[in-house]
Design a protein around this motif. Structure first.
Motif, PDB file in Angstrom:
ATOM      1  N   GLU A   1     -18.658  91.644  28.469  1.00 30.74           N
ATOM      2  CA  GLU A   1     -18.205  91.364  29.831  1.00 30.74           C
ATOM      3  C   GLU A   1     -18.270  89.860  30.107  1.00 30.74           C
ATOM      4  OE1 GLU A   1     -16.889  91.669  33.725  1.00 30.74           O
ATOM      5  OE2 GLU A   1     -16.900  93.267  32.214  1.00 30.74           O
TER       6      GLU A   1
ATOM      7  N   ARG B   1     -12.122  98.249  29.608  1.00 33.39           N
ATOM      8  CA  ARG B   1     -12.283  97.281  30.699  1.00 33.39           C
ATOM      9  C   ARG B   1     -10.949  96.608  31.034  1.00 33.39           C
ATOM     10  NH1 ARG B   1     -13.563  95.496  35.082  1.00 33.39           N
ATOM     11  NH2 ARG B   1     -14.976  93.754  35.405  1.00 33.39           N
TER      12      ARG B   1
ATOM     13  N   SER C   1     -21.411  94.384  35.017  1.00 35.27           N
ATOM     14  CA  SER C   1     -20.770  95.144  33.943  1.00 35.27           C
ATOM     15  C   SER C   1     -20.729  96.635  34.241  1.00 35.27           C
ATOM     16  CB  SER C   1     -21.521  94.938  32.620  1.00 35.27           C
ATOM     17  OG  SER C   1     -21.666  93.588  32.302  1.00 35.27           O
TER      18      SER C   1
END
Length: 514
Positions: free
Chosen positions: A423, A505, A139
């Motif tokens: 994640e 992300r 992560s």
């Protein structure tokens, strides 16, 4: 237009980018590169039975297939059936002014919430064979920003060790026989904690399996001796707004304690078989955490009600010796045998400290591959020396240190847990096949770290807005109670991080392909 994902694979066409320049010049060391034929490694070879493995992956064929799921329960029982857990329960009254009933509600609710990530992360160990601060690279990237949770976990392990040494020393010094000075108590607790953590994983579990039993007996004995002095009635002198603020602030401390185990949860499950049931492992860990945490903290809250009873010994004991004095007063009716019970309770923090020292060494190695050249057992020795110095220095500030430390730890870990969980569930779809544990030291197989950095900043902003400490009250915390604030830093840290990380992300993966 350049395809960044393709460029990362080829590592040749766009070396001008900052990310690739850093990666190409970063030293990539595996444990096999560490020289083990000289220095401390040579000395370690002479110590038969000492675990030499550090943060390198534990492959499936090296696992201990006789490892029982119930071992998790006894490990958490050993780590949390301690006077440090008892001390946390007393903070509801001593620091936040809560009566027994709201303190108990807070203890139950926030423990059940805060231990979910701990039990969840424990399921990562068998599937990946990696320690907690190593698997967080999936992560946070290999180096930065993974340095941030790693460094903070180093601070946390040392902080916990310091707090537990102080709690044990205060209890030892409260005993009239044998009479042990507080400084000597710190050293005794620290050195005793070092031995199992130095030897390794197998001995950690062997120690934890039984050490909780005498402590549990002592706590049940205290409950029986003091039950007649408990006062569960409300004082009736607090307004609704102050009560809400106090519950939130005490809840933040409770979360900091329970959630504190999340940064090392996988450290103690890497030796389970790869095909172990994740659901069963989660349940066993969740039970093992909550039973001692809730019961011992409630006992601490109940013992604080004895300060307003007709028996002055409790108030006098607490005033003269803090937690140790209160426990000593509780055991007074037993005479000399009761005084011998205090060293038993003090020894309970050793079980807690063992986990801190063992994980401290692993976390240190996760900071940089070069640190793998220092054998894990000797890092435990260094950490023990540091914790002794800190504990001796801060022994007169136990309650204030414990409260501030727990709050700050809860804020940070709320951010960390949110990122790792999102994640796993969102970007790796909860599938272990989407991880590559064999290449955990290769940045080309890990995220760049931009998304984690942005989410960390967002989480810190949420913390600042919602935190309530003596030295600072956030803008949103003041909306709950203008003068004292209501601590919602933990909740806002998780919320801000949870919103920002998926967005950041998504763009990071789109840009860099990983």
């Amino acid at each position: 237009m350049l395809d960044p994902a393709n460029d990362v694979e080829k590592a040749s066409d766009n070396k001008e980018t900052i990310v690739q320049v850093v990666e190409e010049h970063s030293p990539h060391h595996d444990v096999d590169d560490v020289p083990r034929d000289r220095g401390l490694w040579k000395l370690l070879d002479r110590l038969d039975g000492v675990e030499t493995r550090g943060i390198e992956r534990v492959p499936p064929n090296d696992r201990n297939h006789t490892h029982r799921l119930s071992d998790c329960v006894w490990m958490w029982f050993g780590a949390n059936t301690t006077i440090a857990t008892f001390a946390l329960g007393t903070l509801g009254s001593s620091v936040f002014g809560l009566d027994f009933r709201p303190a108990t509600f807070t203890i139950i609710f926030f423990n059940l919430i805060s231990t979910i990530p701990v039990a969840y992360f424990s399921t990562f160990g068998p599937k990946l064979g990696l320690r907690q601060m190593t698997l967080s690279r999936f992560s946070f990237a290999l180096y930065f920003p993974n340095w941030i949770p790693v460094i903070l976990n180093l601070v946390a392990c040392l902080g916990w060790s310091t707090v537990k040494c102080i709690a044990g020393a205060l209890t030892l010094s409260a005993a009239k026989f044998p009479k042990i000075p507080s400084t000597a108590g710190v050293i005794i607790i620290a050195i005793s904690s070092l031995v199992p953590s130095f030897i390794g994983y197998r001995y950690v579990f062997a120690f934890e399996r039984y050490t909780w039993i005498p402590n549990a007996v002592m706590f049940f004995l205290i409950f029986g001796l003091c039950g007649q002095y408990f006062d569960f009635s409300s004082s009736g002198d607090a307004s609704t707004s102050v009560t809400v603020a106090s519950v939130l602030s005490f809840g933040s401390a409770v979360c900091g304690f329970g959630l504190g185990w999340s940064s090392l949860a996988a450290d103690y499950t890497v030796n389970y078989p790869e095909d172990v049931s994740s659901i069963r492992l989660f349940i066993w860990n969740y039970i093992g955490l909550n039973v001692p945490l809730i019961l011992v903290e409630i006992l601490g809250a109940a013992m604080m009600t004895t300060l307003k009873s007709s028996a002055p010994k409790f108030a006098e004991g607490y005033a003269s010796g803090s937690i140790g004095g209160l426990l000593g007063a509780a055991l007074t009716p037993l005479g000399l045998p009761g005084q011998l019970g205090l060293p038993i309770l003090a020894s309970g923090v050793i079980a807690n400290n063992i986990l801190n020292m063992y994980s401290l060494a692993l976390t240190t190695q996760a900071l940089h591959p070069w640190l793998q050249s220092i054998p894990r057992p000797f890092i435990c020795v260094i950490g023990t020396v540091v914790s002794i110095v800190l504990a001796v220095t801060g022994i007169n500030h136990f309650a204030s240190w414990l409260n501030v430390f727990l709050d700050l730890l809860g804020y940070v870990l709320a951010i960390y847990c949110t990122i790792v969980i999102e994640e796993h569930l969102i970007f790796r779809r909860g599938k272990w096949s989407n991880y590559d544990p064999e290449n955990i030291a290769d940045p080309k197989h890990l995220p760049v770290g931009i998304a984690a950095t942005v989410a960390l900043i967002a989480g810190v902003i949420g913390t600042v807005l919602g935190m309530s400490q003596e030295w600072y009250i956030g803008v949103l915390a003041k909306q709950i109670e203008p003068n004292i604030g209501g601590d919602i830093g933990f909740e806002l840290a998780a919320a801000f991080t949870g919103i920002v990380y998926p967005i950041a992300r998504h763009f990071e993966k789109k840009k860099f392909g990983r």
